[in-house]
Design a protein around this motif. Structure first.
Motif, mmCIF file in Angstrom:
data_model
loop_
_atom_site.group_PDB
_atom_site.id
_atom_site.type_symbol
_atom_site.label_atom_id
_atom_site.label_comp_id
_atom_site.label_asym_id
_atom_site.label_seq_id
_atom_site.Cartn_x
_atom_site.Cartn_y
_atom_site.Cartn_z
ATOM 1 N N CYS A 252 0.854 -1.190 0.000
ATOM 2 C CA CYS A 252 0.000 0.000 0.000
ATOM 3 C C CYS A 252 0.886 1.236 0.000
ATOM 4 O O CYS A 252 1.862 1.304 0.735
ATOM 5 C CB CYS A 252 -0.923 0.015 1.205
ATOM 6 N N CYS A 254 -0.180 4.322 0.761
ATOM 7 C CA CYS A 254 -0.855 5.439 1.425
ATOM 8 C C CYS A 254 0.148 6.217 2.281
ATOM 9 O O CYS A 254 1.193 5.708 2.666
ATOM 10 C CB CYS A 254 -2.033 4.948 2.257
ATOM 11 N N CYS A 285 -7.015 3.702 6.274
ATOM 12 C CA CYS A 285 -6.835 3.321 4.877
ATOM 13 C C CYS A 285 -7.520 1.973 4.656
ATOM 14 O O CYS A 285 -7.224 1.003 5.337
ATOM 15 C CB CYS A 285 -5.344 3.229 4.543
ATOM 16 N N PHE A 287 -7.191 -0.078 2.273
ATOM 17 C CA PHE A 287 -6.328 -1.088 1.666
ATOM 18 C C PHE A 287 -5.403 -1.774 2.664
ATOM 19 O O PHE A 287 -5.113 -2.950 2.528
ATOM 20 C CB PHE A 287 -5.514 -0.471 0.527
ATOM 21 N N CYS A 288 -4.896 -1.013 3.654
ATOM 22 C CA CYS A 288 -3.911 -1.614 4.562
ATOM 23 C C CYS A 288 -4.290 -1.480 6.028
ATOM 24 O O CYS A 288 -3.530 -1.905 6.903
ATOM 25 C CB CYS A 288 -2.530 -1.037 4.312
HETATM 26 ZN ZN ZN Z 1 -2.798 2.052 3.069
#
Ligand code: ZN
Length: 321
Positions: A252, A254, A285, A287-288
């Motif tokens: 990720c 981010c 986040c 995604f992670c």
């Molecule tokens: Zn992330």
């Protein structure tokens, strides 16, 4: 092996790292990808605490994303695939780039449904009916976006359908994630075989016969077959040439800066309300799962920046008009 992009490939493999093999066959009228993705899928499972069927659903799309990501042309290009379904999983999103970096999440990681049959997780049942959307962001050009109806929700079938209807590229997609009894990821990988313009009927016949001979991807992985060996079994008798081997991983990108832009995008009114509440804001986040905390002072700075941006925009308009 010919030209490969990992200099110490044997070391890489010894570490059981994920990788993608890219190949062609039949004088370039067949292109093929195969991937080993156990580490990436394990990391996704650990990050999102997915149930076995959610691990399989996410792992399959991550594996496809990894291979489709390396099909992208440019370094900054981005592939995003979103599945939305009426099943208990609700959907999932996977993003991949041309460097083999992939990330993703499912909307409901805590799905428990009966097995399809002994030892077979019911990914199609978890996803349900819905759509698959593929977006390719290619730098300066307009993003390419296409949506198809899900065929079975098993993901490989849906991608096969996507390739032929949206990209007009007849393809065979195989994806496999085997979850162990202790819920850890035991195997993960997949392949994509595509027919290019000018492919001969004889090649197609041979390929179809080869595909009939192979069992599921998880079976091949359980036998200890590497991505190279999987490709060998599928297109080995078609004059296969391995082009390169690329590392792939769950990653990720981010950052505080990116997340602060999300705060900014909420708008001045909402930001002001959050400041007035006097509590720090927490943004996670998807995604992670990393959480970013912004203090009231930081939010004030962001709001100030938003106002300055708005004012400067007004000024530009004033000058123009
Ligand atoms: Zn992330």
């Amino acid at each position: 092996m010919t030209d490969n992009k990992i200099t110490n490939l044997d070391d890489w493999k010894k570490l059981q790292n994920d990788y993608i093999v890219r190949a062609t066959a039949a004088n370039g009228t067949v292109r093929a990808f195969a991937a080993y993705t156990k580490k990436m899928v394990s990391e996704a499972k650990e990050t999102h605490h997915t149930s076995p069927v959610a691990t399989a659903a996410l792992g399959r799309l991550l594996t496809a994303g990894a291979m489709m990501g390396v099909m992208l042309k440019g370094d900054g290009d981005l592939l995003t695939m979103t599945i939305k379904g009426d099943g208990p999983l609700a959907g999932e999103t996977v993003t991949a780039n041309a460097n083999g970096e992939v990330k993703g999440f499912v909307y409901n990681p805590d799905v428990w449904i009966p097995l399809k049959r002994a030892g077979k997780l019911d990914v199609g049942g978890a996803v349900g009916r819905g759509t698959l959307t593929v977006i390719r962001d290619q730098g300066m050009r307009e993003p390419y976006s296409s949506q198809v109806e899900l065929q079975t929700g098993e993901i490989a079938d849906d991608l096969t359908y996507y390739f032929v209807t949206s990209e007009q590229v007849p393809s065979s997609v195989g994806l496999g994630v085997l979850v162990d009894t202790d819920q850890t990821v035991r195997q993960a990988g997949g392949f994509i075989i595509q027919l290019m313009p000018g492919v001969e009927d004889e090649t197609i016949d041979k390929l179809e016969a080869n595909l009939k001979n192979v069992n599921s991807v998880t079976d091949m992985l359980e036998k200890g077959m590497t991505p190279e060996e999987i490709l060998e079994s599928l297109i080995g008798n078609l004059g296969m040439e391995i082009l390169d081997t690329l590392p792939t991983s769950f990653k990720c990108n981010c950052s505080r800066e990116r997340v602060s832009k999300v705060l900014l995008s909420l708008g001045e009114k909402e930001l002001q309300e959050m400041i007035d509440e006097g509590k720090p804001a927490e943004l996670k986040c998807h995604f992670c799962e990393k959480t970013y905390t912004f203090s009231v002072e930081e939010m004030k700075t962001i709001l100030q920046a938003a106002k300055v941006t708005r004012l400067s925009r007004h000024n530009i308009i004033d000058i123009d008009s």
